[in-house]
Design an enzyme around this catalytic site. Structure first.
Site, PDB file in Angstrom:
ATOM      1  N   HIS A  70      46.847  42.654  38.704  1.00  0.00           N
ATOM      2  CA  HIS A  70      45.871  41.616  38.393  1.00  0.00           C
ATOM      3  C   HIS A  70      45.064  41.200  39.617  1.00  0.00           C
ATOM      4  CE1 HIS A  70      48.029  40.222  34.471  1.00  0.00           C
ATOM      5  NE2 HIS A  70      47.740  41.501  34.485  1.00  0.00           N
ATOM      6  N   GLU A  72      44.283  38.242  40.804  1.00  0.00           N
ATOM      7  CA  GLU A  72      44.898  37.209  41.641  1.00  0.00           C
ATOM      8  C   GLU A  72      45.955  37.820  42.553  1.00  0.00           C
ATOM      9  OE1 GLU A  72      44.023  35.431  37.511  1.00  0.00           O
ATOM     10  OE2 GLU A  72      44.825  37.301  38.288  1.00  0.00           O
ATOM     11  N   CYS A  96      47.549  34.516  34.322  1.00  0.00           N
ATOM     12  CA  CYS A  96      48.707  34.741  33.466  1.00  0.00           C
ATOM     13  C   CYS A  96      49.937  34.126  34.132  1.00  0.00           C
ATOM     14  CB  CYS A  96      48.922  36.245  33.244  1.00  0.00           C
ATOM     15  SG  CYS A  96      49.472  37.128  34.718  1.00  0.00           S
ATOM     16  N   CYS A  99      50.846  35.820  37.533  1.00  0.00           N
ATOM     17  CA  CYS A  99      49.950  35.428  38.623  1.00  0.00           C
ATOM     18  C   CYS A  99      50.145  33.956  38.989  1.00  0.00           C
ATOM     19  CB  CYS A  99      48.501  35.717  38.250  1.00  0.00           C
ATOM     20  SG  CYS A  99      48.148  37.493  38.209  1.00  0.00           S
TER      21      CYS A  99
END
Length: 131
Positions: A70, A72, A96, A99
């Site tokens: 992801h 992040e 999410c 993250c």
């Protein structure tokens, strides 16, 4: 000495950081969703930029969701040499739960996001509680 008034229509810092996250998401090769993230220090400097991507060739993977890194996480991982405690993260998509855990553990204190895909799943509720 008089100070000049700000230029009319000048971009606010927060908008600049989010625009940078939007630009970063354009680097993603994910065919379904592109996400960008920018980490800004307490001194208001961009210290890292990330976007969602794959650690290997996505065409050989049967379920890309199990392999994607992801935005992040990418941005946080790129700051290993920097102190990002008290920093702010600007992300184009609400983090999410995975993250969110990275954001909290890294010491980032503020999260700004553009949109959220849902809030109904257990993972979404966990992320909200964490953040």
């Amino acid at each position: 000495m008089a100070t000049a008034a700000p230029r009319k229509g000048a971009l606010e810092r927060e908008d600049f950081y989010m625009a940078t996250a939007l630009l970063a998401e354009k680097c993603s090769k994910d065919p379904d969703r592109q996400v960008g993230a920018v980490i800004v220090s307490t001194e208001e400097r961009i210290v890292s930029v990330g976007y969602n991507g794959f650690p290997s060739d996505p065409t050989t993977l049967e379920n890309k969701m199990l392999y994607v890194v992801h935005a992040e996480a990418n941005a946080i991982l790129k700051t290993t040499q920097l102190n990002i405690r008290e920093a702010t993260i600007y992300t184009t998509l609400y983090p999410c739960n995975e993250c969110a855990k990275l954001i909290i553990t890294s010491g980032i204190k503020k999260v700004y996001y553009l949109w959220r895909k849902s809030a109904d799943k257990t993972e979404d509720k966990a992320s909200e509680r964490l953040i």
